[in-house]
Design a protein around this motif. Structure first.
Motif, PDB file in Angstrom:
ATOM      1  N   ILE A  57       0.595   4.212 -16.490  1.00  0.00           N
ATOM      2  CA  ILE A  57       1.565   4.398 -15.402  1.00  0.00           C
ATOM      3  C   ILE A  57       2.566   5.397 -15.901  1.00  0.00           C
ATOM      4  CG2 ILE A  57       3.593   3.573 -13.802  1.00  0.00           C
ATOM      5  CD1 ILE A  57       1.464   1.080 -13.765  1.00  0.00           C
ATOM      6  N   LYS A  58       2.972   6.522 -15.141  1.00  0.00           N
ATOM      7  CA  LYS A  58       3.848   7.496 -15.406  1.00  0.00           C
ATOM      8  C   LYS A  58       5.282   6.754 -16.039  1.00  0.00           C
ATOM      9  CE  LYS A  58       1.901  11.163 -12.942  1.00  0.00           C
ATOM     10  NZ  LYS A  58       1.989  11.590 -11.550  1.00  0.00           N
ATOM     11  N   LYS A  59       5.683   7.402 -17.145  1.00  0.00           N
ATOM     12  CA  LYS A  59       6.867   6.918 -17.615  1.00  0.00           C
ATOM     13  C   LYS A  59       8.201   7.779 -16.875  1.00  0.00           C
ATOM     14  CE  LYS A  59       4.514   3.956 -20.187  1.00  0.00           C
ATOM     15  NZ  LYS A  59       3.132   4.193 -19.732  1.00  0.00           N
ATOM     16  N   GLY A  60       9.503   6.949 -16.509  1.00  0.00           N
ATOM     17  CA  GLY A  60      10.526   7.671 -16.170  1.00  0.00           C
ATOM     18  C   GLY A  60      11.145   8.284 -17.410  1.00  0.00           C
ATOM     19  N   ASP A  61      12.663   8.790 -16.874  1.00  0.00           N
ATOM     20  CA  ASP A  61      13.543   9.399 -17.734  1.00  0.00           C
ATOM     21  C   ASP A  61      14.256   8.164 -18.404  1.00  0.00           C
ATOM     22  OD1 ASP A  61      15.563  10.573 -18.694  1.00  0.00           O
ATOM     23  OD2 ASP A  61      15.987  11.896 -17.109  1.00  0.00           O
ATOM     24  N   GLN A  62      14.337   8.089 -19.713  1.00  0.00           N
ATOM     25  CA  GLN A  62      14.895   7.165 -20.295  1.00  0.00           C
ATOM     26  C   GLN A  62      16.416   7.256 -19.830  1.00  0.00           C
ATOM     27  OE1 GLN A  62      14.237   4.747 -22.141  1.00  0.00           O
ATOM     28  NE2 GLN A  62      12.109   4.779 -22.882  1.00  0.00           N
ATOM     29  N   ALA A  63      16.979   8.588 -19.833  1.00  0.00           N
ATOM     30  CA  ALA A  63      18.598   8.626 -19.739  1.00  0.00           C
ATOM     31  C   ALA A  63      18.943   8.656 -18.264  1.00  0.00           C
ATOM     32  CB  ALA A  63      18.841  10.314 -20.005  1.00  0.00           C
ATOM     33  N   ASP A  64      17.828   8.165 -17.281  1.00  0.00           N
ATOM     34  CA  ASP A  64      18.157   7.902 -16.013  1.00  0.00           C
ATOM     35  C   ASP A  64      17.552   6.394 -15.479  1.00  0.00           C
ATOM     36  OD1 ASP A  64      19.196   8.309 -13.450  1.00  0.00           O
ATOM     37  OD2 ASP A  64      17.592   9.887 -12.790  1.00  0.00           O
ATOM     38  N   ASN A  65      17.612   5.549 -16.611  1.00  0.00           N
ATOM     39  CA  ASN A  65      17.196   4.260 -16.531  1.00  0.00           C
ATOM     40  C   ASN A  65      15.833   4.021 -15.789  1.00  0.00           C
ATOM     41  OD1 ASN A  65      17.646   1.350 -16.391  1.00  0.00           O
ATOM     42  ND2 ASN A  65      18.268   1.218 -14.531  1.00  0.00           N
ATOM     43  N   GLY A  66      14.913   4.999 -16.399  1.00  0.00           N
ATOM     44  CA  GLY A  66      13.469   4.912 -16.042  1.00  0.00           C
ATOM     45  C   GLY A  66      13.059   5.590 -14.692  1.00  0.00           C
ATOM     46  N   LYS A  67      13.789   6.279 -14.019  1.00  0.00           N
ATOM     47  CA  LYS A  67      13.583   6.819 -12.843  1.00  0.00           C
ATOM     48  C   LYS A  67      12.504   7.994 -12.881  1.00  0.00           C
ATOM     49  CE  LYS A  67      15.624   9.173  -9.021  1.00  0.00           C
ATOM     50  NZ  LYS A  67      16.766   9.991  -8.441  1.00  0.00           N
ATOM     51  N   VAL A  68      11.362   7.624 -12.180  1.00  0.00           N
ATOM     52  CA  VAL A  68      10.299   8.661 -12.281  1.00  0.00           C
ATOM     53  C   VAL A  68      10.492   9.683 -11.137  1.00  0.00           C
ATOM     54  CG1 VAL A  68       7.536   8.497 -12.317  1.00  0.00           C
ATOM     55  CG2 VAL A  68       8.978   6.633 -12.880  1.00  0.00           C
ATOM     56  N   ASN A 110       0.838  -1.182   0.048  1.00  0.00           N
ATOM     57  CA  ASN A 110       0.113   0.153  -0.061  1.00  0.00           C
ATOM     58  C   ASN A 110       0.917   1.348   0.064  1.00  0.00           C
ATOM     59  OD1 ASN A 110      -2.025  -1.856   0.319  1.00  0.00           O
ATOM     60  ND2 ASN A 110      -2.870  -1.138   2.333  1.00  0.00           N
ATOM     61  N   ASN A 111       0.451   2.320  -0.933  1.00  0.00           N
ATOM     62  CA  ASN A 111       1.308   3.542  -0.770  1.00  0.00           C
ATOM     63  C   ASN A 111       2.657   3.380  -1.705  1.00  0.00           C
ATOM     64  OD1 ASN A 111      -0.937   4.999  -0.078  1.00  0.00           O
ATOM     65  ND2 ASN A 111      -0.424   4.102   2.031  1.00  0.00           N
ATOM     66  N   VAL A 112       3.051   2.205  -2.021  1.00  0.00           N
ATOM     67  CA  VAL A 112       4.370   2.066  -2.642  1.00  0.00           C
ATOM     68  C   VAL A 112       4.434   2.569  -4.188  1.00  0.00           C
ATOM     69  CG1 VAL A 112       6.272   0.274  -3.645  1.00  0.00           C
ATOM     70  CG2 VAL A 112       5.032   0.031  -1.191  1.00  0.00           C
ATOM     71  N   VAL A 113       5.301   3.322  -4.545  1.00  0.00           N
ATOM     72  CA  VAL A 113       5.283   3.812  -5.913  1.00  0.00           C
ATOM     73  C   VAL A 113       5.919   2.966  -6.887  1.00  0.00           C
ATOM     74  CG1 VAL A 113       5.894   6.515  -5.003  1.00  0.00           C
ATOM     75  CG2 VAL A 113       7.657   4.802  -5.636  1.00  0.00           C
ATOM     76  N   PHE A 114       5.494   3.447  -8.216  1.00  0.00           N
ATOM     77  CA  PHE A 114       6.278   2.737  -9.522  1.00  0.00           C
ATOM     78  C   PHE A 114       7.351   3.500  -9.612  1.00  0.00           C
ATOM     79  CE2 PHE A 114       1.944   1.204  -9.720  1.00  0.00           C
ATOM     80  CZ  PHE A 114       2.108  -0.031  -9.958  1.00  0.00           C
ATOM     81  N   HIS A 115       8.677   3.280  -9.067  1.00  0.00           N
ATOM     82  CA  HIS A 115       9.954   3.988  -9.383  1.00  0.00           C
ATOM     83  C   HIS A 115      10.538   3.937 -10.457  1.00  0.00           C
ATOM     84  CE1 HIS A 115      11.186  -0.085  -7.841  1.00  0.00           C
ATOM     85  NE2 HIS A 115      12.431   0.461  -8.142  1.00  0.00           N
ATOM     86  N   ARG A 116      10.438   2.869 -11.210  1.00  0.00           N
ATOM     87  CA  ARG A 116      11.271   2.601 -12.421  1.00  0.00           C
ATOM     88  C   ARG A 116      10.316   2.346 -13.766  1.00  0.00           C
ATOM     89  NH1 ARG A 116      14.995  -2.244 -14.218  1.00  0.00           N
ATOM     90  NH2 ARG A 116      16.197  -1.150 -15.667  1.00  0.00           N
TER      91      ARG A 116
END
Length: 190
Positions: free
Chosen positions: A166-177, A65-71
């Motif tokens: 789900i929000k996509k992350g930064d490709q240059a930063d290995n998908g970090k959101v 619960n409340n855990v993010v999609f970090h990558r």
């Protein structure tokens, strides 16, 4: 007579495919309510009993619960499940999200020949194949280069359109959101 034989052959074929599917999945499901809407995963207990048991246990106790999609990498996968550093209510650290796990020990790899196709769920790990703990990822597209390298625990059977949002992350930063979506809660079902 031919119609009857063709009908029996079709019924046998359908029954065979259903048997294969049931052998892979246990019928246990997890429904994740997220900031982008719900999705449901069917768990494959027989493929990866220890890894599936861990995810079910963490889900049942509310650890996700409340855990993010970090990558989240567009065209590849969405990763979540870092209950140590990814919890928005208790310990969110986006600089460390993806490096943590749970208080339980790491799990041994349970590799199978099930392919990593769109919707398949696998356990995340470090370079050590026996380092899966609480994190998992959902495939946006087929990823045959992962086959036999990561533990498959299930497959999305409903709500893949919400996973796609789900929000996509930064490709240059290995998908970090930077402003990630999150799991609101999880329901364990049969």
């Amino acid at each position: 007579m031919r119609k009857k034989i063709a009908g029996l052959a079709a019924a046998t074929l359908i029954s065979t495919f259903a048997g294969i599917a049931n052998a892979q999945g246990s019928g246990d499901t997890l429904t994740f309510n997220t900031t982008e809407g719900p999705f449901t995963i069917e768990l494959f207990d027989e493929l990866a009993p220890q890894n599936v048991a861990r995810v079910k246990e963490l889900a049942a106790e509310g650890a996700y619960n409340n855990v993010v999609f970090h990558r989240v990498i567009d065209g590849f996968m969405a990763q979540t499940g870092d209950v140590q550093f990814g919890d928005t209510q208790d310990g969110l650290d986006l600089n460390r999200a993806g490096m943590g796990g749970s208080a339980m020990p790491d799990l041994p790899a349970e590799f199978s020949d099930t392919p990593f196709k769109r919707g398949v769920v696998g356990m995340a790990r470090s370079q050590d194949p026996n380092s899966a703990n609480s994190q998992f990822f959902i495939m946006f597209e087929d990823g045959p280069f992962l086959n036999g390298q990561y533990t498959v625990i299930g497959e999305v059977i409903e709500g893949m359109d919400n996973v796609d949002k789900i929000k996509k992350g930064d490709q240059a930063d290995n998908g970090k959101v930077s402003d990630p979506d999150r799991i609101l809660d999880v329901t364990v079902g049969k």
